[in-house]
Design a protein around this motif. Structure first.
Motif, PDB file in Angstrom:
ATOM      1  N   ASP A  58       0.835  -1.210   0.000  1.00 49.57           N
ATOM      2  CA  ASP A  58       0.000   0.000   0.000  1.00 49.57           C
ATOM      3  C   ASP A  58       0.870   1.262   0.000  1.00 49.57           C
ATOM      4  N   ARG A  59       2.050   1.200  -0.626  1.00 50.67           N
ATOM      5  CA  ARG A  59       2.963   2.338  -0.604  1.00 50.67           C
ATOM      6  C   ARG A  59       2.401   3.565  -1.318  1.00 50.67           C
ATOM      7  N   ASP A  60       1.411   3.339  -2.204  1.00 46.90           N
ATOM      8  CA  ASP A  60       0.808   4.489  -2.899  1.00 46.90           C
ATOM      9  C   ASP A  60       0.010   5.370  -1.948  1.00 46.90           C
ATOM     10  N   GLY A 101       9.533  12.890  -1.936  1.00 47.71           N
ATOM     11  CA  GLY A 101       8.343  12.503  -2.679  1.00 47.71           C
ATOM     12  C   GLY A 101       8.374  11.095  -3.236  1.00 47.71           C
ATOM     13  N   ASN A 102       9.434  10.348  -2.964  1.00 54.17           N
ATOM     14  CA  ASN A 102       9.562   8.994  -3.496  1.00 54.17           C
ATOM     15  C   ASN A 102       9.548   7.990  -2.343  1.00 54.17           C
ATOM     16  N   ILE A 103       8.711   6.945  -2.443  1.00 58.12           N
ATOM     17  CA  ILE A 103       8.625   5.906  -1.422  1.00 58.12           C
ATOM     18  C   ILE A 103       9.383   4.684  -1.904  1.00 58.12           C
ATOM     19  N   SER A 104      10.580   4.459  -1.342  1.00 56.36           N
ATOM     20  CA  SER A 104      11.381   3.285  -1.668  1.00 56.36           C
ATOM     21  C   SER A 104      11.124   2.184  -0.639  1.00 56.36           C
ATOM     22  N   ILE A 145       7.348  10.784   6.780  1.00 56.09           N
ATOM     23  CA  ILE A 145       6.540   9.900   5.955  1.00 56.09           C
ATOM     24  C   ILE A 145       5.206   9.702   6.670  1.00 56.09           C
ATOM     25  N   ALA A 146       4.108   9.836   5.967  1.00 54.52           N
ATOM     26  CA  ALA A 146       2.799   9.773   6.615  1.00 54.52           C
ATOM     27  C   ALA A 146       1.792   9.127   5.673  1.00 54.52           C
TER      28      ALA A 146
END
Length: 356
Positions: free
Chosen positions: A56-58, A66-69, A89-90
């Motif tokens: 559910d990283r989106d 702005g990038n979720i690694s 991160i939230a």
């Protein structure tokens, strides 16, 4: 006639609940094994949350780049579970917030309990138990040590308390936790351990005990305990229960001062009842502090020296004396003049307050 089966035809048929009992086996898990299981379970929960967050990283937003690694997911999972929450991160989507509320929050509580429970079991609880044990050991002196809390041991502890012995001056050692739980209700000190080990007996300060009562349930174990006690405490009086007549001499050779054979005593009561209906009742009366009379062993007082055994200051009935370890009956000439150091056995009336 039906064939002899050895069963009692009048015996109550057991209910279904009586016929089946859970099959149990003692689990012997080392400390590091227990810690490993707890840590493994906690890591498994963390890995599950990491996978959920990655799926559910989106629904997450990184306020830095702005990038979720994947590393961001691992980082976010750790700060979420540990309730640190820096805010970089939230979760922003409704689904991500629902996951945090429904899945991550229970996992957070579970992980917290796992580590707090481990800390309590392996650090706080053990430290507290060691502290309590050290405090009790400091206060142990002139105490009674009961090694074995079966039928005989439990009866002796109850009788000691009825005779006025402070429960805090009694130490019970037995490997059975269930039996120790019953003993602990009486207010005595308890220790779950093997009484044949030197470390166990040293822990209860056996060398400074007033007396040691041994009733392990098996003659060979009881005699081994007597040998161990006598090795560590050469001068402490030891009383032991043995059930086989052949083992009485062995128990005395092992160092026991008093050897009690309940089977023989029962036979004496049965034989006495043949000659008189009240003999067994009187003997049982003598043995218990709750009876109308009781046996007392004491040293002859200075005032009684020179007097006959029939003229005691207590008003009791003298039965025999022990002079230099030799028993002397009340009918013998030596009992006509008591001497200093004589050990007297007498029958005295129980005080009304003691009989209830």
């Amino acid at each position: 006639m039906p064939p002899e089966t050895g069963r009692n035809p009048f015996k109550r048929k057991p209910k279904l609940a009586d016929q089946f009992t859970p099959l149990r086996r003692q689990v012997k898990l080392p400390v590091w094994g227990d810690i490993g299981i707890r840590a493994g379970f906690a890591l498994g929960l963390l890995f599950m949350v990491i996978m959920i967050h990655w799926w559910d990283r989106d629904g997450l937003v990184d306020n830095v780049d702005g990038n979720i690694s994947f590393l961001d997911v691992v980082y976010f999972t750790m700060i979420s579970v540990t309730t640190t929450g820096f805010g970089d991160i939230a979760p922003v989507s409704d689904r991500a917030r629902l996951i945090e509320a429904v899945i991550v929050t229970p996992v957070r509580i579970a992980v917290l309990f796992i580590f707090v429970g481990a800390a309590y079991d392996f650090v706080i609880k053990r430290s507290w138990e060691k502290f309590r044990m050290a405090r009790i050991q400091e206060q142990l002196s002139d105490h009674v040590v009961v090694l074995g809390y079966g039928v005989s041991g439990s009866q002796s502890v109850g009788e000691l308390i009825e005779r006025g012995v402070d429960p805090r001056c009694i130490v019970v050692v037995d490997p059975g936790e269930d039996r120790l739980a019953e003993a602990e209700k009486l207010g005595v000190n308890v220790m779950a351990a093997d009484a044949t080990r030197d470390e166990t007996l040293k822990s209860v300060r056996i060398s400074s005990a007033q007396s040691v009562l041994v009733s392990a349930g098996r003659d060979d174990t009881s005699i081994l305990i007597v040998l161990t006690v006598r090795h560590l405490a050469p001068d402490v009086p030891i009383s032991v229960v043995v059930r086989a007549e052949d083992n009485e001499l062995l128990a005395r050779q092992a160092g026991a001062n008093n050897v009690i054979n309940p089977v023989r005593f029962t036979g004496l009561l049965l034989a006495g009842s043949v000659k008189g209906a009240h003999i067994a009742d009187y003997l049982a009366d003598l043995a218990s502090v709750s009876g109308r009379v009781q046996l007392v062993e004491r040293v002859v007082t200075e005032e009684e020296c020179g007097r006959p055994i029939t003229d005691l200051t207590t008003g009791g009935q003298g039965l025999r004396i022990y002079r230099n370890g030799r028993p002397i009956g009340f009918w013998e000439d030596e009992c006509k003049a008591l001497q200093p150091g004589d050990v007297l056995v007498e029958i005295v009336a129980t005080a009304p307050s003691e009989t209830g």
